[in-house]
Every structure is written in C-alpha cells, then in structure tokens.
Scaffold this motif. Sequence first.
Motif, PDB file in Angstrom:
ATOM      1  N   MET A  70       0.794  -1.218   0.000  1.00  0.00           N
ATOM      2  CA  MET A  70       0.000   0.000   0.000  1.00  0.00           C
ATOM      3  C   MET A  70       0.833   1.277   0.000  1.00  0.00           C
ATOM      4  O   MET A  70       0.585   2.189  -0.794  1.00  0.00           O
ATOM      5  CB  MET A  70      -0.928  -0.002   1.207  1.00  0.00           C
ATOM      6  CG  MET A  70      -1.817   1.198   1.331  1.00  0.00           C
ATOM      7  SD  MET A  70      -2.541   1.226   2.959  1.00  0.00           S
ATOM      8  CE  MET A  70      -1.075   1.290   3.981  1.00  0.00           C
ATOM      9  N   ASN A  71       1.821   1.361   0.874  1.00  0.00           N
ATOM     10  CA  ASN A  71       2.559   2.619   1.015  1.00  0.00           C
ATOM     11  C   ASN A  71       3.291   3.018  -0.254  1.00  0.00           C
ATOM     12  O   ASN A  71       3.447   4.208  -0.546  1.00  0.00           O
ATOM     13  CB  ASN A  71       3.551   2.522   2.183  1.00  0.00           C
ATOM     14  CG  ASN A  71       2.857   2.583   3.522  1.00  0.00           C
ATOM     15  OD1 ASN A  71       1.742   3.062   3.624  1.00  0.00           O
ATOM     16  ND2 ASN A  71       3.513   2.080   4.543  1.00  0.00           N
ATOM     17  N   GLY A  72       3.763   2.024  -1.009  1.00  0.00           N
ATOM     18  CA  GLY A  72       4.484   2.347  -2.235  1.00  0.00           C
ATOM     19  C   GLY A  72       3.592   2.577  -3.429  1.00  0.00           C
ATOM     20  O   GLY A  72       4.075   2.927  -4.508  1.00  0.00           O
ATOM     21  N   SER A  73       2.282   2.399  -3.255  1.00  0.00           N
ATOM     22  CA  SER A  73       1.362   2.493  -4.384  1.00  0.00           C
ATOM     23  C   SER A  73       0.803   3.901  -4.599  1.00  0.00           C
ATOM     24  O   SER A  73       0.142   4.149  -5.602  1.00  0.00           O
ATOM     25  CB  SER A  73       0.195   1.520  -4.182  1.00  0.00           C
ATOM     26  OG  SER A  73      -0.594   1.930  -3.079  1.00  0.00           O
ATOM     27  N   GLY A  74       1.027   4.802  -3.638  1.00  0.00           N
ATOM     28  CA  GLY A  74       0.472   6.151  -3.738  1.00  0.00           C
ATOM     29  C   GLY A  74      -0.863   6.301  -3.046  1.00  0.00           C
ATOM     30  O   GLY A  74      -1.400   7.411  -2.959  1.00  0.00           O
ATOM     31  N   ILE A  75      -1.425   5.193  -2.554  1.00  0.00           N
ATOM     32  CA  ILE A  75      -2.730   5.250  -1.892  1.00  0.00           C
ATOM     33  C   ILE A  75      -2.645   6.035  -0.591  1.00  0.00           C
ATOM     34  O   ILE A  75      -3.511   6.864  -0.290  1.00  0.00           O
ATOM     35  CB  ILE A  75      -3.267   3.820  -1.650  1.00  0.00           C
ATOM     36  CG1 ILE A  75      -3.670   3.197  -2.982  1.00  0.00           C
ATOM     37  CG2 ILE A  75      -4.440   3.829  -0.681  1.00  0.00           C
ATOM     38  CD1 ILE A  75      -4.132   1.758  -2.874  1.00  0.00           C
ATOM     39  N   THR A  76      -1.598   5.780   0.198  1.00  0.00           N
ATOM     40  CA  THR A  76      -1.463   6.431   1.500  1.00  0.00           C
ATOM     41  C   THR A  76      -1.423   7.950   1.364  1.00  0.00           C
ATOM     42  O   THR A  76      -2.112   8.671   2.089  1.00  0.00           O
ATOM     43  CB  THR A  76      -0.196   5.941   2.214  1.00  0.00           C
ATOM     44  OG1 THR A  76      -0.286   4.533   2.400  1.00  0.00           O
ATOM     45  CG2 THR A  76      -0.044   6.613   3.568  1.00  0.00           C
ATOM     46  N   ALA A 247      -7.903  -7.588  -3.430  1.00  0.00           N
ATOM     47  CA  ALA A 247      -7.296  -6.375  -2.897  1.00  0.00           C
ATOM     48  C   ALA A 247      -5.859  -6.219  -3.374  1.00  0.00           C
ATOM     49  O   ALA A 247      -5.421  -5.123  -3.749  1.00  0.00           O
ATOM     50  CB  ALA A 247      -7.345  -6.403  -1.368  1.00  0.00           C
ATOM     51  N   VAL A 248      -5.098  -7.329  -3.357  1.00  0.00           N
ATOM     52  CA  VAL A 248      -3.702  -7.277  -3.821  1.00  0.00           C
ATOM     53  C   VAL A 248      -3.650  -6.907  -5.298  1.00  0.00           C
ATOM     54  O   VAL A 248      -2.864  -6.044  -5.713  1.00  0.00           O
ATOM     55  CB  VAL A 248      -3.007  -8.629  -3.570  1.00  0.00           C
ATOM     56  CG1 VAL A 248      -1.642  -8.665  -4.254  1.00  0.00           C
ATOM     57  CG2 VAL A 248      -2.838  -8.870  -2.072  1.00  0.00           C
ATOM     58  N   MET A 256       0.630   0.604 -10.059  1.00  0.00           N
ATOM     59  CA  MET A 256       1.575   0.503 -11.184  1.00  0.00           C
ATOM     60  C   MET A 256       1.029   1.122 -12.467  1.00  0.00           C
ATOM     61  O   MET A 256       1.805   1.678 -13.253  1.00  0.00           O
ATOM     62  CB  MET A 256       1.938  -0.967 -11.427  1.00  0.00           C
ATOM     63  CG  MET A 256       2.586  -1.645 -10.230  1.00  0.00           C
ATOM     64  SD  MET A 256       3.161  -3.337 -10.564  1.00  0.00           S
ATOM     65  CE  MET A 256       4.667  -2.990 -11.480  1.00  0.00           C
ATOM     66  N   LEU A 257      -0.291   1.041 -12.691  1.00  0.00           N
ATOM     67  CA  LEU A 257      -0.837   1.483 -13.973  1.00  0.00           C
ATOM     68  C   LEU A 257      -1.585   2.804 -13.898  1.00  0.00           C
ATOM     69  O   LEU A 257      -1.594   3.560 -14.874  1.00  0.00           O
ATOM     70  CB  LEU A 257      -1.772   0.399 -14.532  1.00  0.00           C
ATOM     71  CG  LEU A 257      -1.134  -0.972 -14.772  1.00  0.00           C
ATOM     72  CD1 LEU A 257      -2.163  -1.946 -15.347  1.00  0.00           C
ATOM     73  CD2 LEU A 257       0.079  -0.855 -15.691  1.00  0.00           C
ATOM     74  N   ILE A 258      -2.247   3.090 -12.763  1.00  0.00           N
ATOM     75  CA  ILE A 258      -3.035   4.326 -12.656  1.00  0.00           C
ATOM     76  C   ILE A 258      -2.204   5.436 -12.007  1.00  0.00           C
ATOM     77  O   ILE A 258      -1.991   6.497 -12.592  1.00  0.00           O
ATOM     78  CB  ILE A 258      -4.334   4.071 -11.865  1.00  0.00           C
ATOM     79  CG1 ILE A 258      -5.200   3.046 -12.612  1.00  0.00           C
ATOM     80  CG2 ILE A 258      -5.105   5.384 -11.676  1.00  0.00           C
ATOM     81  CD1 ILE A 258      -6.487   2.688 -11.889  1.00  0.00           C
ATOM     82  N   PRO A 264       8.669  -1.975  -9.741  1.00  0.00           N
ATOM     83  CA  PRO A 264       8.991  -3.400  -9.543  1.00  0.00           C
ATOM     84  C   PRO A 264       9.840  -3.637  -8.296  1.00  0.00           C
ATOM     85  O   PRO A 264       9.657  -4.642  -7.598  1.00  0.00           O
ATOM     86  CB  PRO A 264       9.751  -3.763 -10.822  1.00  0.00           C
ATOM     87  CG  PRO A 264       9.197  -2.821 -11.857  1.00  0.00           C
ATOM     88  CD  PRO A 264       8.960  -1.537 -11.113  1.00  0.00           C
ATOM     89  N   ARG A 265      10.755  -2.702  -8.002  1.00  0.00           N
ATOM     90  CA  ARG A 265      11.566  -2.835  -6.799  1.00  0.00           C
ATOM     91  C   ARG A 265      10.692  -2.741  -5.547  1.00  0.00           C
ATOM     92  O   ARG A 265      10.900  -3.465  -4.572  1.00  0.00           O
ATOM     93  CB  ARG A 265      12.631  -1.738  -6.760  1.00  0.00           C
ATOM     94  CG  ARG A 265      13.508  -1.750  -5.509  1.00  0.00           C
ATOM     95  CD  ARG A 265      14.358  -2.994  -5.447  1.00  0.00           C
ATOM     96  NE  ARG A 265      15.055  -3.101  -4.179  1.00  0.00           N
ATOM     97  CZ  ARG A 265      15.858  -4.118  -3.865  1.00  0.00           C
ATOM     98  NH1 ARG A 265      16.055  -5.105  -4.731  1.00  0.00           N
ATOM     99  NH2 ARG A 265      16.454  -4.156  -2.693  1.00  0.00           N
ATOM    100  N   GLY A 266       9.715  -1.845  -5.564  1.00  0.00           N
ATOM    101  CA  GLY A 266       8.802  -1.714  -4.432  1.00  0.00           C
ATOM    102  C   GLY A 266       7.972  -2.968  -4.226  1.00  0.00           C
ATOM    103  O   GLY A 266       7.707  -3.383  -3.088  1.00  0.00           O
ATOM    104  N   VAL A 267       7.550  -3.591  -5.331  1.00  0.00           N
ATOM    105  CA  VAL A 267       6.792  -4.835  -5.232  1.00  0.00           C
ATOM    106  C   VAL A 267       7.654  -5.926  -4.619  1.00  0.00           C
ATOM    107  O   VAL A 267       7.209  -6.683  -3.741  1.00  0.00           O
ATOM    108  CB  VAL A 267       6.278  -5.270  -6.621  1.00  0.00           C
ATOM    109  CG1 VAL A 267       5.609  -6.643  -6.543  1.00  0.00           C
ATOM    110  CG2 VAL A 267       5.291  -4.241  -7.158  1.00  0.00           C
TER     111      VAL A 267
END
Length: 428
Positions: A70-76, A247-248, A256-258, A264-267
């Motif tokens: 979550m934290n690396g996805s921009g959601i936070t 959810a994942v 990654m897309l939006i 990839p490193r964050g994943v």
Amino acid sequence: MISALILILALTLIAVGMPVAFAIGIAGTSYFLLPSTFLPDSTAVQRLVAVSQSFPLLAVPLFILLGNLMNGSGITDRLIRVASTLAGWMRGGLAQSSILLSALMGGVSGSAVADAAMQSRILGIPMVDRGYSPGFAGAILSIGGLITATIPPSLGLILYGYLGEVSIGRLFIAGLVPGVLLTIVLMATTRIVAIQRDYATEQDGLPTLKEVGEAVWHGFWAILFPIWLLVGIRFGVFTPSEAGAFAVAYVLVVGMLIYRELTPRGVLDAFMQTLNDIGMIMLIILLSGVFGYVITFERVPQDIAEFAGTAFSNPTVLLFVISGFLLVLGMLIEATVLVMLLTPILVPVVTSVGIDPVHFGLVMMTLVTFGGMTPPVGVSMFTVCGILGCSYKDYTMEALPFIAGVLLTVTVIIMFPQVVLFLPNWLM
C-alpha cells in the motif's frame, strides 16, 4: 486442572521472553507427553497440519501483503490529502486529520500497529514541530490506530472468525458502525483538548465543495477500494479470502498502472517483508492449533460455559466481566496471541448464554487491540514513543482522556448490541 497448568505454562513462557510461537507450541505439545494422556504423540503433528488446511486462512497472508504494498502504491499519500482537507479546519487540525486517516486506512492496512507506525513517521514529527506535546502526539497516533481493529479488513477479525467459526463477512460489515463511533469519540476528545491548549487549525474555515471534490477525485481509487471490498463480500462476488486476492490485484493495478508510483523494486520489497511477517504469524497460528485442540479436548469451554451460566444469569453482566478480563490481559499480552489462545475458549461460553458471537468478536478485538496501546507492554505505545522520542510517563498521562473515550464507546457497544448487529442483520 491439566488444561489450567498448560495455560499457565504458556503465559509464563511468554512472560519470561520466549517467542510466542514456541511458548504456545511447547505448552500444547507437552500435554501429549503426560503419562495420564491417552492420545498418541502423532496427534500433535496431525493437528498442526490440519490447521494449515484452511481456505479462510488464506486471507491472512494476502491482507499482510496488501498492507506492505500500500505505502508504495500512492494510496497512503492520497488518503492523507483527503483526511487533511476534511479535518484540517478543526482545532488541532493535524491531530484530527490523523484520526480520520486511521478510519480511511482501516479499510486498507488492517493493522493497528502498522497504522500507528506509518502515521508517526508522516504526521507525528510535524505535529511535534507545530507545538503539540510529544506525549499527546504519540497518544493520538497510537490510540487512533484502534479504529483499524474494527474497520475491515481487520486481520484480528479474520483470525477470530476462523478460530471461532464465525462468519467473516458478517464481522466485516458489523465493524463499520463501531469504527465510526470510535472515530467520532476520538475526534471529539481531541477537539476538547485542542481548545484547552489552543492548538491551531491547519486551514482557515471549512473546506469548499471544490476543495473536497478535488481531494476526493485525487484519491478516488484509494477511497473506492474498501467500498468495493464490502460490496463484493455482501453480494457474494467473492469470499473474504478471495477479497484478499482481489485487494492485492487492485493495489498492483492502481499503484503501477493508474498512479504509476509502485515500482517493480517496491513490489519485490513488499513481498520480502511479507515473507518475514507471514513466517512469524503463520507459525503462531499453526502451533496455536495444537494448543486449541488440547483446550477443547479437555472440555475447558464447556466447563467454563456451565460455570458462567450458573454464576451470571444476565448475558450483559457476563460480557462486562469477560471484557474486564480481556482488558487486563491485553495490557500484558499481544492481541494476536490473545485471539489465538482465547477465541476457542470464549466463543462457546458467550454463545451458550445467548450472546451473538459477532457482537462479542467486535468487543473482544477492540479490547485486546486497545491493550497494545496502554502500559505496561503495549506494542503500539512502544512504537510511537520510539519514533517520537516521548517518555512512557508523558504518553500515559496524555492518553487518559482518549482511554476514557474508548472505554465509554465499548460500554455503549456492550449495553446496546444492535449498534453492532443491525447492519449485518440488515444486509445479510
């Protein structure tokens, strides 16, 4: 008598510092080595394997992975902007924003400790820099994380539902109203303290509809996630376990897309951290299966239920007594461990006197999670105090108004079960 000795052995080993998984495993397997036991030693191994063969249990590693992604996805970051826009105009605006963020994060992180640690790094230090006392900042960030114990997808509710054979879907829906109540009570308490100390707002006046709309649009995909999660479970699109997989996949697509912030490193880092987390938690779950089998085989739940039915004719009185017991234990033992140890014992007890296991589950998870935010050994307390550099004494003194607010909320939930049950009864 034997079961009591085994429980005491487990608690003693935990108290002297032995890793929880090994403490539970040693206590449970020692039962099969006693001369008076007629069960073969292989039963312990069979129970350990049997626990792992559970479809609902898949939800645990999936939601842990979700929290790490979550934290690396921009959601936070987007949820922080929404919370700041909606609550920044209030007295103590930064503190109010942190509580609202906990409510928004509850549908994503699922972990009170993870929520408190993340917010302490992002909001805690700015709060101290703007004149909030470190103890107050630590208390509000730690206890605010309690909201994630009820707002789905709470990992504690997943484990409780699995161990107590209670519908996880009903638990998820039932957690919404207690989560909202906790949010309101904590924000009201923060406002009272902020007025007394003249803590400033973060913005002048109420936000305009345009500002709210821009913040919501900016975080649209982040806000939409918990809604899709609950709607999907309610209408049978997926089970709670399948919801973890959804959810994942959702976070990977959004990040990654939006939003294009999840690399990839964050994943890879998220997967590595998840492997460490899952290894620890799953070992506790597997070995607790042996412990739970022993407790059940010794008829401990039945014996306690018979005693409770005789000693407490009023279910509400019994629930208050058990709640006091859970509150004290929660101050000494980590919440996950208590859920593992006590769910197989207490669920049959409360159901035998007519208490709905969904109602009890929300009370139990709130109290055992709350114990992690109080002295003497609260994990969340240690986490936020370590990050913000505040003393445990200052934290404790500043936490008292919030502790009172939480206990008042729990009292309301116990006294009025429909506060918890009306939503799952209506929807399911």
